[in-house]
Design a protein around this motif. Structure first.
Motif, PDB file in Angstrom:
ATOM      1  N   UNK A  94     -38.066 -18.456  25.239  1.00  0.00           N
ATOM      2  CA  UNK A  94     -38.775 -17.958  24.055  1.00  0.00           C
ATOM      3  C   UNK A  94     -38.624 -16.435  24.049  1.00  0.00           C
ATOM      4  N   UNK A  95     -38.099 -15.898  22.960  1.00  0.00           N
ATOM      5  CA  UNK A  95     -37.847 -14.460  22.852  1.00  0.00           C
ATOM      6  C   UNK A  95     -38.610 -13.953  21.635  1.00  0.00           C
ATOM      7  N   UNK A  96     -39.360 -12.871  21.801  1.00  0.00           N
ATOM      8  CA  UNK A  96     -40.403 -12.567  20.827  1.00  0.00           C
ATOM      9  C   UNK A  96     -40.451 -11.085  20.481  1.00  0.00           C
ATOM     10  N   UNK A  97     -40.746 -10.797  19.223  1.00  0.00           N
ATOM     11  CA  UNK A  97     -41.013  -9.446  18.743  1.00  0.00           C
ATOM     12  C   UNK A  97     -42.216  -8.860  19.474  1.00  0.00           C
ATOM     13  N   UNK A  98     -42.243  -7.529  19.690  1.00  0.00           N
ATOM     14  CA  UNK A  98     -43.379  -6.928  20.406  1.00  0.00           C
ATOM     15  C   UNK A  98     -44.649  -6.784  19.582  1.00  0.00           C
ATOM     16  N   UNK A  99     -44.603  -7.078  18.294  1.00  0.00           N
ATOM     17  CA  UNK A  99     -45.813  -6.956  17.477  1.00  0.00           C
ATOM     18  C   UNK A  99     -46.819  -8.018  17.903  1.00  0.00           C
ATOM     19  N   UNK A 100     -48.109  -7.639  17.899  1.00  0.00           N
ATOM     20  CA  UNK A 100     -49.151  -8.483  18.470  1.00  0.00           C
ATOM     21  C   UNK A 100     -49.203  -9.861  17.834  1.00  0.00           C
ATOM     22  N   UNK A 101     -49.036  -9.947  16.536  1.00  0.00           N
ATOM     23  CA  UNK A 101     -49.110 -11.256  15.863  1.00  0.00           C
ATOM     24  C   UNK A 101     -48.012 -12.203  16.351  1.00  0.00           C
ATOM     25  N   UNK A 102     -46.858 -11.636  16.717  1.00  0.00           N
ATOM     26  CA  UNK A 102     -45.775 -12.468  17.245  1.00  0.00           C
ATOM     27  C   UNK A 102     -46.035 -12.842  18.694  1.00  0.00           C
ATOM     28  N   UNK A 103     -46.545 -11.891  19.482  1.00  0.00           N
ATOM     29  CA  UNK A 103     -46.880 -12.179  20.876  1.00  0.00           C
ATOM     30  C   UNK A 103     -47.914 -13.295  20.953  1.00  0.00           C
TER      31      UNK A 103
ATOM     32  N   UNK B 220     -39.922 -25.212  32.636  1.00  0.00           N
ATOM     33  CA  UNK B 220     -39.254 -24.067  33.252  1.00  0.00           C
ATOM     34  C   UNK B 220     -38.872 -23.001  32.228  1.00  0.00           C
ATOM     35  N   UNK B 221     -39.462 -23.044  31.056  1.00  0.00           N
ATOM     36  CA  UNK B 221     -39.070 -22.073  30.037  1.00  0.00           C
ATOM     37  C   UNK B 221     -39.469 -20.658  30.451  1.00  0.00           C
ATOM     38  N   UNK B 222     -38.690 -19.698  29.984  1.00  0.00           N
ATOM     39  CA  UNK B 222     -38.925 -18.295  30.272  1.00  0.00           C
ATOM     40  C   UNK B 222     -39.220 -17.557  28.962  1.00  0.00           C
ATOM     41  N   UNK B 223     -39.938 -16.438  29.080  1.00  0.00           N
ATOM     42  CA  UNK B 223     -40.358 -15.653  27.927  1.00  0.00           C
ATOM     43  C   UNK B 223     -39.877 -14.216  28.099  1.00  0.00           C
ATOM     44  N   UNK B 224     -39.382 -13.623  27.020  1.00  0.00           N
ATOM     45  CA  UNK B 224     -38.979 -12.222  27.059  1.00  0.00           C
ATOM     46  C   UNK B 224     -39.300 -11.566  25.718  1.00  0.00           C
ATOM     47  N   UNK B 225     -39.570 -10.263  25.761  1.00  0.00           N
ATOM     48  CA  UNK B 225     -39.867  -9.477  24.560  1.00  0.00           C
ATOM     49  C   UNK B 225     -38.593  -8.767  24.119  1.00  0.00           C
ATOM     50  N   UNK B 226     -38.386  -8.714  22.800  1.00  0.00           N
ATOM     51  CA  UNK B 226     -37.134  -8.187  22.260  1.00  0.00           C
ATOM     52  C   UNK B 226     -37.397  -7.261  21.073  1.00  0.00           C
ATOM     53  N   UNK B 227     -37.000  -5.980  21.217  1.00  0.00           N
ATOM     54  CA  UNK B 227     -37.172  -5.013  20.129  1.00  0.00           C
ATOM     55  C   UNK B 227     -36.381  -5.408  18.878  1.00  0.00           C
ATOM     56  N   UNK B 228     -35.249  -6.075  19.059  1.00  0.00           N
ATOM     57  CA  UNK B 228     -34.410  -6.434  17.915  1.00  0.00           C
ATOM     58  C   UNK B 228     -35.039  -7.423  16.966  1.00  0.00           C
ATOM     59  N   UNK B 229     -36.113  -8.103  17.408  1.00  0.00           N
ATOM     60  CA  UNK B 229     -36.803  -9.074  16.555  1.00  0.00           C
ATOM     61  C   UNK B 229     -38.026  -8.478  15.866  1.00  0.00           C
ATOM     62  N   UNK B 230     -38.249  -7.161  16.004  1.00  0.00           N
ATOM     63  CA  UNK B 230     -39.476  -6.551  15.499  1.00  0.00           C
ATOM     64  C   UNK B 230     -39.523  -6.527  13.975  1.00  0.00           C
ATOM     65  N   UNK B 231     -40.698  -6.200  13.458  1.00  0.00           N
ATOM     66  CA  UNK B 231     -40.926  -6.100  12.022  1.00  0.00           C
ATOM     67  C   UNK B 231     -39.944  -5.126  11.389  1.00  0.00           C
ATOM     68  N   UNK B 232     -39.682  -5.291  10.091  1.00  0.00           N
ATOM     69  CA  UNK B 232     -38.895  -4.317   9.343  1.00  0.00           C
ATOM     70  C   UNK B 232     -39.646  -2.991   9.364  1.00  0.00           C
ATOM     71  N   UNK B 233     -39.030  -1.955   9.905  1.00  0.00           N
ATOM     72  CA  UNK B 233     -39.738  -0.689  10.048  1.00  0.00           C
ATOM     73  C   UNK B 233     -39.462   0.232   8.862  1.00  0.00           C
ATOM     74  N   UNK B 234     -39.954  -0.203   7.712  1.00  0.00           N
ATOM     75  CA  UNK B 234     -39.974   0.656   6.531  1.00  0.00           C
ATOM     76  C   UNK B 234     -41.119   0.202   5.630  1.00  0.00           C
ATOM     77  N   UNK B 235     -41.306   0.886   4.526  1.00  0.00           N
ATOM     78  CA  UNK B 235     -42.480   0.639   3.688  1.00  0.00           C
ATOM     79  C   UNK B 235     -42.397  -0.658   2.894  1.00  0.00           C
ATOM     80  N   UNK B 236     -41.280  -1.363   2.975  1.00  0.00           N
ATOM     81  CA  UNK B 236     -41.212  -2.699   2.377  1.00  0.00           C
ATOM     82  C   UNK B 236     -42.155  -3.649   3.113  1.00  0.00           C
ATOM     83  N   UNK B 237     -42.227  -3.495   4.429  1.00  0.00           N
ATOM     84  CA  UNK B 237     -43.028  -4.401   5.252  1.00  0.00           C
ATOM     85  C   UNK B 237     -44.309  -3.771   5.766  1.00  0.00           C
ATOM     86  N   UNK B 238     -44.307  -2.460   5.987  1.00  0.00           N
ATOM     87  CA  UNK B 238     -45.476  -1.763   6.538  1.00  0.00           C
ATOM     88  C   UNK B 238     -45.817  -0.602   5.604  1.00  0.00           C
ATOM     89  N   UNK B 239     -46.942  -0.695   4.940  1.00  0.00           N
ATOM     90  CA  UNK B 239     -47.306   0.321   3.955  1.00  0.00           C
ATOM     91  C   UNK B 239     -47.505   1.673   4.635  1.00  0.00           C
TER      92      UNK B 239
END
Length: 264
Positions: free
Chosen positions: A68-77, A109-128
């Motif tokens: 499982x590979x996940x964005x670092x934003x809290x809602x995804x974690x 035996x699943x493993x978990x890792x955090x991935x910056x590439x999956x993070x939210x769109x970092x512009x005002x389209x997604x984050x006001x």
């Protein structure tokens, strides 16, 4: 650690999933008192939906999840934590699926890792702009995020596909390229493993555009996901992914599912 491997000359499966119900959309006053208004948690219903989605994946997809590979934003974690709990639970409550119902699927035996590439769109389209950090810097303490998962599941030695977060106000072309590139890098890095990528609306939408040409107007519900599959082989040559099915994803105009049943 040895994982149950996808068959050589067989298929690799990747599920790309949106996070669960977020606090700022369900509780309008949450933002006014939030220390990190750009990083909302899940509400209770979002955690329930995420856990139930994990149950569905465990009981219906027909293959184990190795990573499982996940964005670092809290809602995804928090979404990923609920999914991992459902995937790896030995005993569930009376109203949930029992592990004995799926004896052939071993996610223990699943493993978990955090991935910056999956993070939210970092512009005002997604984050006001009024809730984004004033200096454009999004800070995440990775060790605190890793602590939200069972210790034995966290892969602390993994290298991220994206070494750094995108710069604030990334372009539309930039975030689309980022999501597609991240999927390819991760899939090629673990070709004998089935992956679950927990990301954002933009991540699921971008993958739809890339791998399913008719997905021009669509809805992606909370925990909506797209299942991809490709042929893999021993000679480092793998076919392009194709969309196998989706859940919680539908065309806007007529609510018809893009592939498979719309299950939310």
């Amino acid at each position: 650690m040895e994982f149950a491997k996808a068959k050589i000359n067989g298929h690799q499966n990747v599920i790309v999933m949106r996070h669960g119900d977020r606090a700022d959309r369900c509780e309008p006053l949450w933002v006014s008192t939030a220390v990190r208004p750009w990083d909302p948690p899940l509400v209770h219903d979002g955690k329930v939906r995420a856990f139930q989605t994990g149950q569905r994946i465990r009981s219906q997809v027909g293959f184990p999840i190795h990573r499982v590979i996940v964005s670092p934003f809290l809602r995804c974690i928090q979404t990923a934590a609920e999914v991992v709990a459902a995937l790896s639970a030995v005993y569930l409550d009376d109203n949930a699926m029992s592990s004995k119902d799926v004896p052939s699927i071993d996610n223990s035996k699943l493993k978990v890792a955090i991935e910056f590439g999956l993070c939210e769109i970092l512009n005002t389209v997604a984050i006001k702009s009024d809730v984004a950090p004033k200096d454009g810097k999004f800070d995440f303490k990775i060790s605190d995020l890793q602590a939200m998962f069972p210790e034995e599941t966290v892969d602390i030695n993994v290298d991220m596909a994206c070494k750094e977060l995108p710069q604030w106000e990334e372009s539309a072309a930039g975030f689309k390229e980022r999501y597609v590139s991240t999927l390819k890098v991760l899939a090629d890095k673990y070709p004998s493993e089935n992956l679950l990528l927990v990301t954002h609306w933009g991540g699921v939408g971008t993958i739809l555009y890339k791998y399913f040409n008719d997905a021009t107007k669509y809805l992606v519900d909370y925990c909506g996901c797209v299942e991809l599959r490709r042929q893999v082989s021993n000679n480092d040559e793998s076919e392009e992914f194709e969309v196998v099915t989706s859940h919680g994803v539908a065309f806007k105009d007529n609510k018809a599912p893009i592939h498979g049943s719309v299950i939310t």
